[in-house]
Enzyme design. Sequence first.
Site, short mmCIF file in Angstrom:
data_model
loop_
_atom_site.label_atom_id
_atom_site.label_comp_id
_atom_site.label_asym_id
_atom_site.label_seq_id
_atom_site.Cartn_x
_atom_site.Cartn_y
_atom_site.Cartn_z
N ASN A 25 0.78 -1.24 0.04
CA ASN A 25 0.07 -0.06 0.08
C ASN A 25 0.99 1.20 -0.16
OD1 ASN A 25 -1.93 2.03 0.74
ND2 ASN A 25 -2.25 1.43 2.37
N LYS A 80 0.12 4.35 -0.12
CA LYS A 80 -0.50 5.51 0.52
C LYS A 80 -0.12 6.68 -0.52
CE LYS A 80 -0.28 3.23 4.72
NZ LYS A 80 -0.02 3.13 6.10
N HIS A 86 -9.69 1.32 4.59
CA HIS A 86 -8.23 1.43 5.38
C HIS A 86 -8.50 2.19 6.69
CE1 HIS A 86 -4.32 2.75 6.25
NE2 HIS A 86 -3.65 1.56 5.92
N GLU A 144 -7.03 4.41 7.74
CA GLU A 144 -6.67 6.12 7.43
C GLU A 144 -7.89 6.61 6.91
OE1 GLU A 144 -2.94 5.58 5.55
OE2 GLU A 144 -2.15 4.92 7.63
N GLU A 188 -5.40 -5.10 10.22
CA GLU A 188 -4.53 -3.95 10.53
C GLU A 188 -4.68 -3.19 11.73
OE1 GLU A 188 -2.32 -2.71 6.53
OE2 GLU A 188 -4.15 -1.59 6.90
N GLY A 238 2.35 2.15 10.87
CA GLY A 238 3.39 3.22 10.68
C GLY A 238 4.21 3.57 12.05
N SER A 277 3.16 -2.19 10.31
CA SER A 277 4.70 -2.50 10.37
C SER A 277 5.31 -3.53 10.10
CB SER A 277 5.18 -2.14 12.03
OG SER A 277 4.54 -0.62 12.16
P1 PGA Z 1 2.83 0.21 7.71
O1 PGA Z 1 1.16 0.30 7.01
O2 PGA Z 1 3.21 -1.18 7.04
O3 PGA Z 1 3.46 1.47 7.22
O4 PGA Z 1 2.61 0.02 9.15
C1 PGA Z 1 0.37 -0.61 6.54
C2 PGA Z 1 -0.71 -0.43 6.06
O5 PGA Z 1 -1.18 0.78 6.47
O6 PGA Z 1 -1.33 -0.80 5.24
#
Ligand code: PGA
Length: 245
Positions: free
Chosen positions: A9, A11, A95, A97, A167, A173, A209
């Site tokens: 992803n 983003k 997601h 976010e 997730e 993140g 992560s």
């Molecule tokens: P990350 O993000 O690997 O940077 O923690 C995962 C995601 O949001 O899909």
Amino acid sequence: MRRKIMAGNWKMNKNIVEAADLASKLKNSLSDVKDKEIVVCPTSICLQSVSNALADSLIGVGAQNLHWEESGAFTGEISAPMIKSAGCTYVIIGHSERRQYFGETDETVSKKLKAALKHHLVPIVCVGETLDEREKNQAFAVIEKQVKGALSSIEEKDLKTLVIAYEPVWAIGTGKTATPEQAQEVHAFIRTLLPKSIANETRILYGGSVKPDNAKILMEKPDIDGALVGGAALKVEDFEKIVKY
Ligand code: PGA
């Protein structure tokens, strides 16, 4: 046997030129991987250039979001047919976010899931609890509500391509990964929430992560069927190591 899906992803990162460049490098470094499904999800403006860069490769392309209508007065949105016309076969839905910053709800997730399935895009539906919810022992209740909400009013027979990504919001993140045991527990729980006819075939990815040094121990768990990778998916070497864990 469920085939693993290793998805990146991206983003809101990379412009059109940079995204195509990253995709070409991944095409080279991952050309020998045949046993897993690999997917990259760039921003909508880069979908076409990334699809072009990945032509004649086994790497699939996915969008990060979609609108449930096919066209109309929805300024700023993109629809499933448009995503398909840019060469995509996958789409991320719900997601955290988007839930956190853009008002995504279980209801909009469900509408988007329906639209994705109707247009034969493989949906990657994201669920996961916040740190506060985990500390209050609400993780399972939250996840149950999200999964059931997403699948509500969708017929079982239409869910054959469904992919879910667990997730935990506190792991995204942050560099804090769920332990393989914590993740496995939730993945097994999610499987019990799925209709019986699809439960065993549905791929459930872990995200939050995922890095080269923890991919293997996570992927070895019986109910973890792949990864949704954010930050580490932007670096060719890291994503390569994760895919080839
Ligand atoms: P990350 O993000 O690997 O940077 O923690 C995962 C995601 O949001 O899909």
